[in-house]
Design an enzyme around this catalytic site. Structure first.
Site, PDB file in Angstrom:
ATOM      1  N   ASN A  92       0.838  -1.203   0.000  1.00  0.00           N
ATOM      2  CA  ASN A  92       0.000   0.000   0.000  1.00  0.00           C
ATOM      3  C   ASN A  92       0.872   1.252   0.000  1.00  0.00           C
ATOM      4  O   ASN A  92       1.932   1.290   0.613  1.00  0.00           O
ATOM      5  CB  ASN A  92      -0.929  -0.004   1.216  1.00  0.00           C
ATOM      6  CG  ASN A  92      -1.859  -1.206   1.200  1.00  0.00           C
ATOM      7  OD1 ASN A  92      -2.169  -1.743   0.135  1.00  0.00           O
ATOM      8  ND2 ASN A  92      -2.283  -1.636   2.367  1.00  0.00           N
ATOM      9  N   HIS A 109       6.184  -0.430  -2.635  1.00  0.00           N
ATOM     10  CA  HIS A 109       5.690   0.240  -3.844  1.00  0.00           C
ATOM     11  C   HIS A 109       5.696   1.763  -3.716  1.00  0.00           C
ATOM     12  O   HIS A 109       5.040   2.451  -4.490  1.00  0.00           O
ATOM     13  CB  HIS A 109       4.285  -0.263  -4.192  1.00  0.00           C
ATOM     14  CG  HIS A 109       4.264  -1.681  -4.679  1.00  0.00           C
ATOM     15  ND1 HIS A 109       3.131  -2.455  -4.710  1.00  0.00           N
ATOM     16  CD2 HIS A 109       5.261  -2.483  -5.136  1.00  0.00           C
ATOM     17  CE1 HIS A 109       3.423  -3.661  -5.178  1.00  0.00           C
ATOM     18  NE2 HIS A 109       4.713  -3.713  -5.439  1.00  0.00           N
ATOM     19  N   SER A 177      -3.826 -10.556  -2.991  1.00  0.00           N
ATOM     20  CA  SER A 177      -4.180 -11.742  -3.774  1.00  0.00           C
ATOM     21  C   SER A 177      -3.046 -12.752  -3.809  1.00  0.00           C
ATOM     22  O   SER A 177      -3.258 -13.924  -4.079  1.00  0.00           O
ATOM     23  CB  SER A 177      -4.525 -11.337  -5.206  1.00  0.00           C
ATOM     24  OG  SER A 177      -3.343 -11.003  -5.898  1.00  0.00           O
ATOM     25  N   ALA A 219     -10.583  -7.813   6.835  1.00  0.00           N
ATOM     26  CA  ALA A 219      -9.315  -7.565   7.522  1.00  0.00           C
ATOM     27  C   ALA A 219      -9.541  -7.045   8.934  1.00  0.00           C
ATOM     28  O   ALA A 219      -8.872  -7.473   9.879  1.00  0.00           O
ATOM     29  CB  ALA A 219      -8.458  -6.591   6.712  1.00  0.00           C
TER      30      ALA A 219
END
Ligand SMILES: [Zn+2]
Length: 232
Positions: A92, A109, A177, A219
């Protein structure tokens, strides 16, 4: 299971979704008639930097209106209470782990709230806009871009991530995923090095078969329950 000392936690879009942060895939992944993938590449930035900078300005503004959810808070609580090492590796690009209180976070990222100067390679905390071409605080060049790893670019801090995985006794993947490399390879590396592996996800993922154990749910619920278990 052997005694758990070091924990590596990988978090993905499913952890931020309940804070209202949409994913690339949601809402059809269309923005101003452009596929999101087409504004998240170095080629797109070279072709139409105004478009790409406006897209990230919008997202940078949006995340600042969001707040951490129960999953972020539970992970921060675990880190604070855990006597050994915890590393949160996140896909994230928001700052919700940090705002929840997590200290040891690797943004593989990149981060929306950083600007990266392509002239002097300095990264600067950034909450405003970039489309208006503000000067780099370090060198004055008007060459700031989002500090985001675009499609086709290499994720950050992979050496540190692999070192953490190699010494992990427990690897937990949350809300991702598991289908996208290099993150998809983390579970295999951790397993090869002897870690127990746990997946917490809304649905079974393409990577589920690689985990020793999968727990399904939102979550905010499944992470909170797992942290309560660990700290019991
Ligand atoms: Zn600079």
């Amino acid at each position: 299971m052997t005694e758990i000392r070091n924990i590596v936690i990988l978090t993905g879009a499913g952890v931020s979704a309940e804070s209202g942060i949409d994913t690339f895939r949601s809402e059809g992944g269309i923005w101003e008639q452009h596929r999101v993938e087409d504004v998240a590449t170095p080629e797109a930035y070279a072709r139409d930097p105004d478009l790409v900078l406006r897209f990230y300005d919008m997202r940078r503004a949006a995340i600042q209106t969001k707040v951490p959810n129960a999953a972020h808070l539970a992970l921060a609580r675990l880190e604070a209470a855990w006597p050994r090492h915890i590393t949160v590796v996140t896909q994230n690009v928001d700052d919700l782990h940090e705002r929840a209180g997590s200290q040891n976070v690797i943004h593989m990222h990149g981060e929306h709230l950083n600007a990266w100067c392509t002239t002097c390679d300095t990264r600067t905390r950034w909450t405003g806009t970039l489309a208006d071409r503000p000067p780099c605080p370090a060198c004055g060049s008007k060459t700031l871009r989002p500090d985001i790893v675009w499609f086709g670019e290499i994720p950050y801090r992979m050496d540190e991530i692999q070192a953490a995985l190699a010494r992990a006794d427990l690897f937990v993947s949350i809300g991702t995923s598991g289908a996208v490399y290099p993150a998809a390879g983390f579970v295999r590396l951790a397993r090869e090095r002897g870690a127990h592996t746990l997946e917490l996800n809304l649905d079974r993922s393409q990577g589920s078969a690689w985990f020793h154990e999968t727990r399904l749910g939102r979550a905010s619920e499944v992470v909170t329950a797992w942290v309560d278990d660990v700290l019991r």
